[in-house]
Scaffold this active site. Structure first.
Site, PDB file in Angstrom:
ATOM      1  N   LYS A  81       1.141  -1.086  -0.305  1.00  0.00           N
ATOM      2  CA  LYS A  81       0.010  -0.037  -0.012  1.00  0.00           C
ATOM      3  C   LYS A  81       0.785   1.375   0.049  1.00  0.00           C
ATOM      4  O   LYS A  81      -0.027   2.248  -0.570  1.00  0.00           O
ATOM      5  CB  LYS A  81      -0.859  -0.351   1.240  1.00  0.00           C
ATOM      6  CG  LYS A  81      -0.349  -0.113   2.443  1.00  0.00           C
ATOM      7  CD  LYS A  81      -0.790   0.288   3.448  1.00  0.00           C
ATOM      8  CE  LYS A  81      -0.164   0.391   5.504  1.00  0.00           C
ATOM      9  NZ  LYS A  81       0.396   1.353   5.103  1.00  0.00           N
ATOM     10  N   ASP A  82       1.788   1.219   0.153  1.00  0.00           N
ATOM     11  CA  ASP A  82       3.339   2.481   0.456  1.00  0.00           C
ATOM     12  C   ASP A  82       3.842   2.472  -0.856  1.00  0.00           C
ATOM     13  O   ASP A  82       4.299   3.646  -0.903  1.00  0.00           O
ATOM     14  CB  ASP A  82       3.942   2.025   1.442  1.00  0.00           C
ATOM     15  CG  ASP A  82       3.554   2.013   2.865  1.00  0.00           C
ATOM     16  OD1 ASP A  82       2.354   2.838   3.382  1.00  0.00           O
ATOM     17  OD2 ASP A  82       4.625   1.727   4.149  1.00  0.00           O
ATOM     18  N   ARG A 129      -7.108   9.113   3.179  1.00  0.00           N
ATOM     19  CA  ARG A 129      -8.420   8.100   2.245  1.00  0.00           C
ATOM     20  C   ARG A 129      -9.117   7.741   3.388  1.00  0.00           C
ATOM     21  O   ARG A 129     -10.508   7.498   3.710  1.00  0.00           O
ATOM     22  CB  ARG A 129      -7.550   6.947   2.008  1.00  0.00           C
ATOM     23  CG  ARG A 129      -8.781   5.538   1.470  1.00  0.00           C
ATOM     24  CD  ARG A 129      -8.099   4.507   1.635  1.00  0.00           C
ATOM     25  NE  ARG A 129      -6.327   4.005   2.217  1.00  0.00           N
ATOM     26  CZ  ARG A 129      -7.334   3.390   3.064  1.00  0.00           C
ATOM     27  NH1 ARG A 129      -8.479   3.148   3.632  1.00  0.00           N
ATOM     28  NH2 ARG A 129      -6.160   2.788   4.362  1.00  0.00           N
ATOM     29  N   ARG A 130      -8.644   6.775   5.169  1.00  0.00           N
ATOM     30  CA  ARG A 130      -9.666   7.042   6.078  1.00  0.00           C
ATOM     31  C   ARG A 130     -10.376   8.105   6.086  1.00  0.00           C
ATOM     32  O   ARG A 130     -10.869   7.890   7.026  1.00  0.00           O
ATOM     33  CB  ARG A 130      -8.079   6.822   6.678  1.00  0.00           C
ATOM     34  CG  ARG A 130      -8.065   4.550   6.977  1.00  0.00           C
ATOM     35  CD  ARG A 130      -7.089   4.340   7.827  1.00  0.00           C
ATOM     36  NE  ARG A 130      -6.463   3.370   7.111  1.00  0.00           N
ATOM     37  CZ  ARG A 130      -4.808   2.928   7.462  1.00  0.00           C
ATOM     38  NH1 ARG A 130      -4.225   3.843   8.529  1.00  0.00           N
ATOM     39  NH2 ARG A 130      -4.236   2.367   7.480  1.00  0.00           N
ATOM     40  N   ARG A 147       1.406  10.896  12.400  1.00  0.00           N
ATOM     41  CA  ARG A 147       2.706   9.621  12.084  1.00  0.00           C
ATOM     42  C   ARG A 147       3.485   9.540  13.174  1.00  0.00           C
ATOM     43  O   ARG A 147       3.280   9.297  14.263  1.00  0.00           O
ATOM     44  CB  ARG A 147       3.232  10.914  11.246  1.00  0.00           C
ATOM     45  CG  ARG A 147       2.746  11.845  10.451  1.00  0.00           C
ATOM     46  CD  ARG A 147       2.472  11.001   8.818  1.00  0.00           C
ATOM     47  NE  ARG A 147       4.022   9.817   9.500  1.00  0.00           N
ATOM     48  CZ  ARG A 147       5.027  10.960   8.729  1.00  0.00           C
ATOM     49  NH1 ARG A 147       5.286  12.115   8.787  1.00  0.00           N
ATOM     50  NH2 ARG A 147       6.347   9.963   8.215  1.00  0.00           N
ATOM     51  N   ARG A 153       2.148   4.755  17.071  1.00  0.00           N
ATOM     52  CA  ARG A 153       0.530   5.516  16.972  1.00  0.00           C
ATOM     53  C   ARG A 153      -0.390   4.968  17.703  1.00  0.00           C
ATOM     54  O   ARG A 153      -1.728   5.683  18.421  1.00  0.00           O
ATOM     55  CB  ARG A 153      -0.336   4.856  15.288  1.00  0.00           C
ATOM     56  CG  ARG A 153       0.651   6.167  14.327  1.00  0.00           C
ATOM     57  CD  ARG A 153      -0.122   5.811  13.016  1.00  0.00           C
ATOM     58  NE  ARG A 153       1.328   4.943  12.431  1.00  0.00           N
ATOM     59  CZ  ARG A 153       0.340   3.686  10.909  1.00  0.00           C
ATOM     60  NH1 ARG A 153      -0.706   4.471  10.928  1.00  0.00           N
ATOM     61  NH2 ARG A 153       1.089   3.298  11.072  1.00  0.00           N
ATOM     62  N   CYS A 240      -0.847   9.837  -3.028  1.00  0.00           N
ATOM     63  CA  CYS A 240      -0.602  10.505  -1.408  1.00  0.00           C
ATOM     64  C   CYS A 240      -1.479  11.720  -1.575  1.00  0.00           C
ATOM     65  O   CYS A 240      -2.103  11.726  -0.575  1.00  0.00           O
ATOM     66  CB  CYS A 240       0.241  10.327  -0.420  1.00  0.00           C
ATOM     67  SG  CYS A 240       0.423   9.441   0.925  1.00  0.00           S
TER      68      CYS A 240
END
Length: 303
Positions: A81-82, A129-130, A147, A153, A240
């Protein structure tokens, strides 16, 4: 006999994913040796600025790719996903082990589900996105940009007085922390990122021997789903800076089911499309073209 140098970020999750992959490769080629080459990327160094403002997820990828291109390493294991739609020239994604849980996970302080969080609850996430999809479902929520590595996190849940954080469930699963999950968010609530839950193994396109081995540990349904999702992402030319989501599955018939989403950051405009096609490329293209025709091009251009 060959020694494969595996470039890896130093984070706990990156190292765990790298070591897991090396175990599979050792089983496939017992004669080969593997050594880890640690690296700290720009994305790891810059922790106090949202990713969308400093170059996106590619900050975690570009320096790793450069290390392989310059022969300081032979391969790397990405959280797919990155990885941006376009790779560094001369490199290729050659291996895709079986996908684990693709959904996003809510970790909340009182183990509450999203629908049960109090009004104006403070939710931490590093993802546009979230954030966009959460705002669409719960406009009352206060979205806090956070971050850091996965463990950082989780710590911010308490240290910053947050009511919850949203993370990729796959990372929690791979770290053995899935007992922290309060809710796995259904795709109709929060559609996953392209490639979420997948490890993508990248190497030089000229390394035929290594590519052959990486293909041997590839899970074909995962590879097919990823092809649809990354075709979708490439068609949108998305990165992104815009909330983009995409998730594909291979159906029992062999057809590919693909769902894609493009949204504005405030969540007030959310475009979603779905298609089933016999091949992965067509599935990704059709969904992207549907969204582009309905206004996604304007949203992406604004990003």
């Amino acid at each position: 006999m060959r020694t494969i140098r595996v470039v890896s970020r130093r984070s706990q999750l990156a190292m765990a994913q790298t070591k897991w992959t090396i175990e599979r490769l050792r089983a496939a080629v017992p004669a080969w040796e593997f050594e880890i080459v640690p690296i700290v990327t720009q994305g790891d160094r810059i922790q106090n600025v949202p990713l969308s403002e400093v170059g996106g997820k590619g900050l975690f990828v570009s320096e790793v790719e450069q290390a392989i291109a310059q022969d300081h390493g032979d391969m790397t294991v990405h959280s797919l996903k990155d990885v941006p739609a376009d790779l560094l020239p001369g490199l290729v994604l050659a291996g895709y082990p079986e996908r684990v849980e693709p959904r996003d996970a809510l970790v909340s302080r009182q183990n509450l589900r999203l629908a049960d969080l109090p009004q104006h609850a403070r939710i931490g996430t590093s993802s546009l996105r979230r954030a966009a999809q959460l705002r669409a479902k719960r406009p009352d929520l206060e979205i806090v940009s956070i971050r850091g590595n996965i463990d950082t996190r989780l710590q911010k849940l308490e240290l910053d007085g947050l009511d919850g954080v949203i993370l990729a469930a796959a990372g929690l699963v791979r770290m053995g922390w899935d007992d922290r999950i309060s809710e796995l968010l259904a795709p109709d609530i929060c559609l996953p990122a392209v490639g979420q839950g997948v490890l993508g193994i990248e190497c030089r396109a000229t390394d035929a021997d290594l590519i052959e081995v990486l293909q041997a540990i590839t899970h074909e349904p995962t590879r097919t789903a990823v092809l649809a999702e990354r075709t979708f992402l490439g068609r949108l030319e998305g990165g992104c800076q815009v909330p983009i989501a995409g998730y594909a599955q291979v159906l029992p018939t062999g057809a590919v089911s693909m769902t894609g989403l493009v949204a504005t950051e405030d969540g007030r405009r959310v475009l979603r499309a779905h298609a089933e096609r016999e091949d992965a490329v067509s599935a990704g293209q059709v969904v992207a073209d549907d969204l582009l025709a309905r206004g996604a091009a304007e949203i992406v251009a604004q990003g």
